[in-house]
Design a protein around this motif. Structure first.
Motif, PDB file in Angstrom:
ATOM      1  N   GLU A  20      -1.322  14.193 -15.295  1.00  0.00           N
ATOM      2  CA  GLU A  20      -2.850  13.561 -15.326  1.00  0.00           C
ATOM      3  C   GLU A  20      -3.601  15.018 -14.716  1.00  0.00           C
ATOM      4  O   GLU A  20      -3.177  15.434 -13.883  1.00  0.00           O
ATOM      5  CB  GLU A  20      -3.310  12.486 -14.480  1.00  0.00           C
ATOM      6  N   ASP A  22      -7.649  17.050 -14.662  1.00  0.00           N
ATOM      7  CA  ASP A  22      -9.015  17.060 -14.948  1.00  0.00           C
ATOM      8  C   ASP A  22      -9.476  17.718 -16.268  1.00  0.00           C
ATOM      9  O   ASP A  22     -10.157  17.493 -17.201  1.00  0.00           O
ATOM     10  CB  ASP A  22      -9.979  17.788 -13.902  1.00  0.00           C
ATOM     11  N   ARG A  44     -11.103  22.090  -9.218  1.00  0.00           N
ATOM     12  CA  ARG A  44     -10.629  21.266 -10.166  1.00  0.00           C
ATOM     13  C   ARG A  44      -9.255  21.406 -10.576  1.00  0.00           C
ATOM     14  O   ARG A  44      -8.699  22.487 -10.708  1.00  0.00           O
ATOM     15  CB  ARG A  44     -11.584  21.709 -11.440  1.00  0.00           C
ATOM     16  N   ARG A 129      -7.918  12.639 -25.780  1.00  0.00           N
ATOM     17  CA  ARG A 129      -7.671  13.575 -24.876  1.00  0.00           C
ATOM     18  C   ARG A 129      -6.331  13.468 -23.957  1.00  0.00           C
ATOM     19  O   ARG A 129      -6.153  13.395 -23.172  1.00  0.00           O
ATOM     20  CB  ARG A 129      -8.643  13.163 -23.603  1.00  0.00           C
ATOM     21  N   ARG A 151      -2.729  13.799 -19.976  1.00  0.00           N
ATOM     22  CA  ARG A 151      -3.928  13.128 -19.980  1.00  0.00           C
ATOM     23  C   ARG A 151      -4.985  13.934 -19.376  1.00  0.00           C
ATOM     24  O   ARG A 151      -4.732  14.255 -18.241  1.00  0.00           O
ATOM     25  CB  ARG A 151      -3.717  11.618 -19.828  1.00  0.00           C
ATOM     26  N   ALA A 152      -6.183  14.062 -20.000  1.00  0.00           N
ATOM     27  CA  ALA A 152      -7.124  15.021 -19.436  1.00  0.00           C
ATOM     28  C   ALA A 152      -8.501  14.321 -19.642  1.00  0.00           C
ATOM     29  O   ALA A 152      -8.732  13.935 -20.556  1.00  0.00           O
ATOM     30  CB  ALA A 152      -7.047  16.234 -19.980  1.00  0.00           C
ATOM     31  N   ARG A 153      -9.595  14.861 -18.461  1.00  0.00           N
ATOM     32  CA  ARG A 153     -10.762  14.199 -18.925  1.00  0.00           C
ATOM     33  C   ARG A 153     -11.395  15.112 -19.783  1.00  0.00           C
ATOM     34  O   ARG A 153     -12.446  14.714 -20.382  1.00  0.00           O
ATOM     35  CB  ARG A 153     -11.626  14.267 -17.155  1.00  0.00           C
ATOM     36  N   HIS A 154     -11.183  16.392 -19.877  1.00  0.00           N
ATOM     37  CA  HIS A 154     -11.666  17.431 -20.684  1.00  0.00           C
ATOM     38  C   HIS A 154     -10.495  17.975 -21.429  1.00  0.00           C
ATOM     39  O   HIS A 154      -9.688  18.561 -20.483  1.00  0.00           O
ATOM     40  CB  HIS A 154     -12.755  18.193 -20.067  1.00  0.00           C
TER      41      HIS A 154
END
Length: 221
Positions: A20, A22, A44, A129, A151-154
């Motif tokens: 996981e 960001d 980050r 994402r 898996r990423a937020r962005h």
């Protein structure tokens, strides 16, 4: 460049790991490394994926501006009476030493940042994402089944570049090169580079704290 065994998360099954993050940056060009360093320096959690270890740092330093100008520089130094084979070999060595030094500098820019994880492999989108990374060798049929799911937020795709040939007579004649075909021509007589198999397994030893690494570096200096 750190390979896929830098993944810190626990493997979920044999040959499979999950991560996981960001920000996921796909492609280690000028834009990708700068973004990863800037955001990683701010704390980050960043993951950068690059398919080809020979492209760390991007197009410019590996197959375009830098190696091309290095070869031109060495060609200008050749004088009448110089052995042409020795001149070509010297140009190879000069180019390779320069690009290797720049790749090492690019790695160092990010490897010292604890918030940045470096992954070598081929990424493909599997969902929103979400990407799956496999060793680059798998694309050529040498697939041992190891995978990394990120898996990423962005997600940022650093697309890279390809040479653009002008539409003009003679551009396709033998001996007319763009920056990439020139490097290939120079490498043609060389033995193929041995590929390094990637392992998608968690790290067995944690990285020491930044302060400890710096103290060791200072003592080594």
């Amino acid at each position: 460049m750190s390979s896929l065994n830098t993944v810190k998360d626990t493997a979920t099954a044999a040959g499979t790991a999950e991560l996981e993050t960001d920000i996921l940056v796909i492609g280690w060009g000028k834009g990708g490394k700068t973004l990863a360093r800037t955001l990683g320096s701010q704390g980050r959690k960043v993951t950068l994926v690059e398919r080809d270890a020979g492209m760390v740092g991007g197009t410019c330093i590996n197959v375009a501006c830098v190696p091309t100008k290095a070869l031109v520089h060495r060609a200008d130094a050749v004088r009448p009476g110089d052995d042409p084979d020795a001149a070509v070999a010297s140009a190879w060595d000069f180019r390779d030493a320069l690009t290797s030094k720049l790749r090492d500098a690019n790695r160092a820019m990010l490897e010292d940042l604890d918030a940045v994880t470096l992954v070598q492999g081929e990424a493909r989108s599997t969902g929103e994402r979400t990407v799956e990374v496999r060793p680059a060798e798998a694309a050529d049929g040498d697939d041992d089944g190891e995978r990394l799911t990120i898996r990423a937020r962005h997600v940022v795709v650093n697309t890279g570049t390809t040479p653009l040939r002008p539409e003009m007579p003679g551009v396709d004649l033998p001996g007319v090169h763009d920056s990439e075909t020139l490097q290939l021509q120079m490498d043609r007589s060389r033995a193929p580079r041995r590929r390094r198999r990637l392992r998608l397994r968690p790290r067995l030893r944690p990285r020491p704290p930044r302060s400890s690494r710096h103290r060791r570096s200072a003592r080594a200096a």
